[in-house]
Design a protein around this motif. Structure first.
Motif, short mmCIF file in Angstrom:
data_model
loop_
_atom_site.label_atom_id
_atom_site.label_comp_id
_atom_site.label_asym_id
_atom_site.label_seq_id
_atom_site.Cartn_x
_atom_site.Cartn_y
_atom_site.Cartn_z
N SER A 79 0.83 -1.20 0.00
CA SER A 79 0.00 0.00 0.00
C SER A 79 0.87 1.26 0.00
O SER A 79 0.59 2.22 -0.71
CB SER A 79 -0.93 -0.02 1.22
OG SER A 79 -1.65 1.18 1.30
N ARG A 80 1.93 1.26 0.81
CA ARG A 80 2.85 2.41 0.85
C ARG A 80 3.52 2.62 -0.50
O ARG A 80 3.68 3.74 -0.95
CB ARG A 80 3.94 2.20 1.92
CG ARG A 80 3.46 2.24 3.34
CD ARG A 80 3.89 3.44 4.18
NE ARG A 80 5.04 4.21 3.78
CZ ARG A 80 6.29 4.00 4.17
NH1 ARG A 80 6.60 3.01 4.98
NH2 ARG A 80 7.26 4.80 3.76
N LEU A 81 3.90 1.52 -1.16
CA LEU A 81 4.51 1.62 -2.49
C LEU A 81 3.52 2.23 -3.47
O LEU A 81 3.88 3.11 -4.26
CB LEU A 81 4.98 0.24 -2.98
CG LEU A 81 5.57 0.20 -4.38
CD1 LEU A 81 6.80 1.11 -4.48
CD2 LEU A 81 5.93 -1.23 -4.77
N ALA A 82 2.29 1.81 -3.42
CA ALA A 82 1.26 2.35 -4.30
C ALA A 82 1.07 3.85 -4.07
O ALA A 82 0.91 4.63 -5.02
CB ALA A 82 -0.06 1.61 -4.10
N GLU A 83 1.09 4.28 -2.81
CA GLU A 83 0.97 5.70 -2.50
C GLU A 83 2.14 6.50 -3.06
O GLU A 83 1.96 7.58 -3.63
CB GLU A 83 0.92 5.92 -0.97
CG GLU A 83 -0.36 5.50 -0.31
CD GLU A 83 -0.28 5.60 1.21
OE1 GLU A 83 0.56 6.37 1.72
OE2 GLU A 83 -1.05 4.90 1.89
N LEU A 84 3.36 5.97 -2.88
CA LEU A 84 4.55 6.68 -3.35
C LEU A 84 4.58 6.81 -4.87
O LEU A 84 5.09 7.80 -5.40
CB LEU A 84 5.82 5.95 -2.89
CG LEU A 84 6.25 6.19 -1.46
CD1 LEU A 84 7.36 5.23 -1.07
CD2 LEU A 84 6.71 7.62 -1.27
N THR A 85 4.06 5.83 -5.57
CA THR A 85 4.15 5.83 -7.03
C THR A 85 2.82 6.18 -7.69
O THR A 85 2.64 5.92 -8.88
CB THR A 85 4.65 4.46 -7.53
OG1 THR A 85 3.76 3.44 -7.06
CG2 THR A 85 6.06 4.19 -7.04
N ALA A 86 1.91 6.77 -6.94
CA ALA A 86 0.58 7.10 -7.48
C ALA A 86 0.67 8.12 -8.61
O ALA A 86 -0.07 8.05 -9.59
CB ALA A 86 -0.33 7.62 -6.38
N SER A 87 1.58 9.09 -8.51
CA SER A 87 1.70 10.07 -9.59
C SER A 87 2.79 9.63 -10.55
O SER A 87 3.71 8.89 -10.19
CB SER A 87 2.01 11.46 -9.02
OG SER A 87 3.22 11.44 -8.32
#
Length: 200
Positions: free
Chosen positions: A6-14
């Protein structure tokens, strides 16, 4: 494992491709921190390997964007330095001393080559890199290298910024750590060139 994903997804969302420098730096720092968390996590090896691979792939994209931004900054600095050198040549000067921001030593080489090629002037370029280092490069056309050897010019200026470096009479490069000495270094660079080549 799910929280880390989930943290990885947040970091790479943009998307990295359009990000500004601040966002690129923050995201890369976040990815590094996340990698350390993955390494320390108590989860299956399979999940760790998958997360590490995803983090590495994301970091490559963000690193690519960081390099694009750096190249654009270096191109703008070179264009400004060439314009400043042309104005100096039009005024009858035989050298130019330029200060640019956050341009590393490699980019300073390209900048100096463009200035010498476009204007025919000797150039001394200084750049504060990451706020705590001064990159310096001196480049002198062959016809002026006897009067103002780039390596001597560089050594004299580097003494003002607690620096080290070297090179040849046509081009020399180095760096220093005393950012507070920058104003004096600029003054010394101009004074030495004026004495050797004339001009202002």
């Amino acid at each position: 494992g799910a929280a880390l994903q989930s943290r990885l997804a947040e970091l790479t969302a943009s998307a990295a491709g359009e990000a500004a420098a601040g966002e690129v730096e923050a995201t890369r720092k976040g990815l590094t921190a996340l990698k350390l968390e993955v390494d320390a996590a108590t989860t299956s090896v399979h999940v760790k390997v998958a997360l590490r691979d995803s983090i590495a792939a994301a970091d490559r994209e963000w690193l690519k964007r960081a390099k694009q931004l750096s190249a654009g900054e270096a191109d703008r600095a070179a264009a400004a330095a060439v314009a400043e050198a042309r104005a100096a040549a039009d005024a009858g000067d035989k050298f130019v001393v330029v200060q640019v921001e956050d341009v590393d030593g490699k980019a300073l080489q390209t900048l100096a080559q463009k200035v010498v090629k476009e204007s025919g002037l000797a150039v001394f370029a200084l750049s504060v890199v990451d706020g705590d280092k001064i990159a310096c490069l001196a480049s002198v056309p062959k016809g002026d290298a006897d009067a103002l050897p780039a390596n001597s010019w560089l050594q004299t200026v580097l003494a003002e910024v607690n620096g080290r470096g070297g090179g040849r009479p046509a081009q020399a490069q180095g760096s220093g750590t005393d950012v507070a000495g920058l104003p004096k270094a600029l003054e010394v660079a101009r004074a030495m060139a004026t004495e050797a080549l004339g001009g202002r």
